[in-house]
Motif scaffolding. Sequence first.
Motif, PDB file in Angstrom:
ATOM      1  N   ILE A 153       0.860  -1.185   0.000  1.00  0.00           N
ATOM      2  CA  ILE A 153       0.000   0.000   0.000  1.00  0.00           C
ATOM      3  C   ILE A 153       0.893   1.231   0.000  1.00  0.00           C
ATOM      4  CG2 ILE A 153      -1.666   1.378   1.300  1.00  0.00           C
ATOM      5  CD1 ILE A 153      -2.939  -1.172   2.284  1.00  0.00           C
ATOM      6  N   ASP A 154       0.717   2.062  -1.015  1.00  0.00           N
ATOM      7  CA  ASP A 154       1.430   3.333  -1.145  1.00  0.00           C
ATOM      8  C   ASP A 154       0.444   4.443  -0.799  1.00  0.00           C
ATOM      9  OD1 ASP A 154       2.753   5.648  -2.085  1.00  0.00           O
ATOM     10  OD2 ASP A 154       2.070   5.259  -4.140  1.00  0.00           O
ATOM     11  N   PHE A 155       0.581   4.989   0.399  1.00  0.00           N
ATOM     12  CA  PHE A 155      -0.376   5.969   0.921  1.00  0.00           C
ATOM     13  C   PHE A 155       0.340   7.280   1.198  1.00  0.00           C
ATOM     14  CE2 PHE A 155      -3.452   7.486   4.222  1.00  0.00           C
ATOM     15  CZ  PHE A 155      -4.612   7.342   3.476  1.00  0.00           C
ATOM     16  N   LEU A 156      -0.431   8.351   1.293  1.00  0.00           N
ATOM     17  CA  LEU A 156       0.163   9.623   1.702  1.00  0.00           C
ATOM     18  C   LEU A 156       0.618   9.541   3.160  1.00  0.00           C
ATOM     19  CD1 LEU A 156      -2.165  11.069   3.662  1.00  0.00           C
ATOM     20  CD2 LEU A 156      -3.217  11.559   1.459  1.00  0.00           C
ATOM     21  N   ASN A 157       1.606  10.321   3.525  1.00  0.00           N
ATOM     22  CA  ASN A 157       2.004  10.444   4.925  1.00  0.00           C
ATOM     23  C   ASN A 157       1.199  11.594   5.528  1.00  0.00           C
ATOM     24  OD1 ASN A 157       3.173  10.615   7.425  1.00  0.00           O
ATOM     25  ND2 ASN A 157       5.125  11.433   6.700  1.00  0.00           N
ATOM     26  N   ALA A 158       0.179  11.245   6.309  1.00  0.00           N
ATOM     27  CA  ALA A 158      -0.767  12.250   6.800  1.00  0.00           C
ATOM     28  C   ALA A 158      -0.085  13.365   7.580  1.00  0.00           C
ATOM     29  CB  ALA A 158      -1.838  11.578   7.656  1.00  0.00           C
ATOM     30  N   HIS A 186     -12.930  16.315  10.543  1.00  0.00           N
ATOM     31  CA  HIS A 186     -13.358  14.988  11.020  1.00  0.00           C
ATOM     32  C   HIS A 186     -12.370  13.887  10.604  1.00  0.00           C
ATOM     33  CE1 HIS A 186     -16.972  17.021  12.149  1.00  0.00           C
ATOM     34  NE2 HIS A 186     -17.406  17.168  10.916  1.00  0.00           N
ATOM     35  N   LYS A 187     -11.096  14.151  10.805  1.00  0.00           N
ATOM     36  CA  LYS A 187     -10.021  13.197  10.519  1.00  0.00           C
ATOM     37  C   LYS A 187      -9.957  12.807   9.041  1.00  0.00           C
ATOM     38  CE  LYS A 187      -9.960  11.257  15.190  1.00  0.00           C
ATOM     39  NZ  LYS A 187     -10.043  10.031  16.018  1.00  0.00           N
ATOM     40  N   LYS A 188     -10.393  13.722   8.197  1.00  0.00           N
ATOM     41  CA  LYS A 188     -10.292  13.504   6.753  1.00  0.00           C
ATOM     42  C   LYS A 188      -9.596  14.694   6.096  1.00  0.00           C
ATOM     43  CE  LYS A 188     -14.299  10.479   6.247  1.00  0.00           C
ATOM     44  NZ  LYS A 188     -13.489   9.293   5.943  1.00  0.00           N
ATOM     45  N   ILE A 189      -8.770  14.396   5.119  1.00  0.00           N
ATOM     46  CA  ILE A 189      -8.140  15.435   4.302  1.00  0.00           C
ATOM     47  C   ILE A 189      -9.051  15.659   3.109  1.00  0.00           C
ATOM     48  CG2 ILE A 189      -6.099  16.061   2.973  1.00  0.00           C
ATOM     49  CD1 ILE A 189      -4.564  14.002   4.784  1.00  0.00           C
ATOM     50  N   ILE A 190      -9.578  16.858   3.022  1.00  0.00           N
ATOM     51  CA  ILE A 190     -10.619  17.142   2.032  1.00  0.00           C
ATOM     52  C   ILE A 190     -10.117  18.147   0.998  1.00  0.00           C
ATOM     53  CG2 ILE A 190     -12.950  18.067   1.693  1.00  0.00           C
ATOM     54  CD1 ILE A 190     -13.599  17.054   4.530  1.00  0.00           C
ATOM     55  N   LYS A 191     -10.446  17.863  -0.241  1.00  0.00           N
ATOM     56  CA  LYS A 191     -10.136  18.770  -1.337  1.00  0.00           C
ATOM     57  C   LYS A 191     -11.451  19.102  -2.047  1.00  0.00           C
ATOM     58  CE  LYS A 191      -6.556  17.783  -3.911  1.00  0.00           C
ATOM     59  NZ  LYS A 191      -5.703  17.139  -4.958  1.00  0.00           N
ATOM     60  N   ARG A 246       5.646  10.028   1.636  1.00  0.00           N
ATOM     61  CA  ARG A 246       4.813   8.857   1.422  1.00  0.00           C
ATOM     62  C   ARG A 246       4.891   7.921   2.626  1.00  0.00           C
ATOM     63  NH1 ARG A 246       1.390  10.225  -1.900  1.00  0.00           N
ATOM     64  NH2 ARG A 246       0.811   8.030  -2.186  1.00  0.00           N
ATOM     65  N   LEU A 247       3.906   7.043   2.732  1.00  0.00           N
ATOM     66  CA  LEU A 247       3.892   5.936   3.679  1.00  0.00           C
ATOM     67  C   LEU A 247       3.683   4.681   2.852  1.00  0.00           C
ATOM     68  CD1 LEU A 247       3.730   4.591   6.469  1.00  0.00           C
ATOM     69  CD2 LEU A 247       1.312   5.240   6.564  1.00  0.00           C
TER      70      LEU A 247
END
Length: 252
Positions: A153-158, A186-191, A246-247
């Motif tokens: 899993i290649d995820f963003l580093n929050a 609410h613990k979400k990164i929103i665009k 990245r994570l």
Amino acid sequence: MNSILMIMNSPQAEANWFESWFNTPYYHILYKDRDDSEAQLFMDNLTHYLNLPENGSILDLACGKGRHAVYLNQLGYQVTGMDISENSIAHASQYANESLQFKVHDMREPITEQFDAVFNLFTSFGYFDETADNIKALHVIKNSLSEYGFGVIDFLNASYVIANLVPEETKHIDGITFNIKRYVEHKKIIKEIEVIDNDKTFLFKEKVSALYLEDFEKMMEQCGIYMLDIFGDYKLKKFYKNESERLIMIFK
């Protein structure tokens, strides 16, 4: 006067924002200049690190328009790309051949085949509002791995993304204006993406859960998944919580 089309006009649409946004041509226009050379470097480094068998099988889960899948196939692997977006799969299918297949599929739904590796790349996780749906997706990945297979899993580093969030920007692409706002809620990164195309205005949202390494570790423990390694960029350098972009998680 502009006609405004509100895409997010119901709780159901809000929850399943990815189904409408990923299927619109504006999604592909906004992100058409993604760095293919960077993606290919990542695939070179990743397949070398995993030491996958020659002619091995790879599932690119949430493959989008197939840029990773196509390159992996060029490296000699048997590749299947799956994505919930019918438009993305329709585009990717032009590259299909005997060893490269594309299918419309929701990552929460079971997959009958097994693979030497399952890749979930470029932050294609964390779209769902319910943790249970993320757990379902992890179970799908685990159950799609062969006995000696690897999950990635290649995820963003929050931590990094939130610290470096650009609140507002405007992009002009192919005569279309994209007004973009970013925030955390609410613990979400929103665009929020306002698209102005001639006399029409469309409103879209992207929502990705701000999942941290410890969140993935908890979910993976529930799924009986074992973390093998963690990297912080596409060169597979060490992960640093506050510095890495990245994570990238390798697991079985």
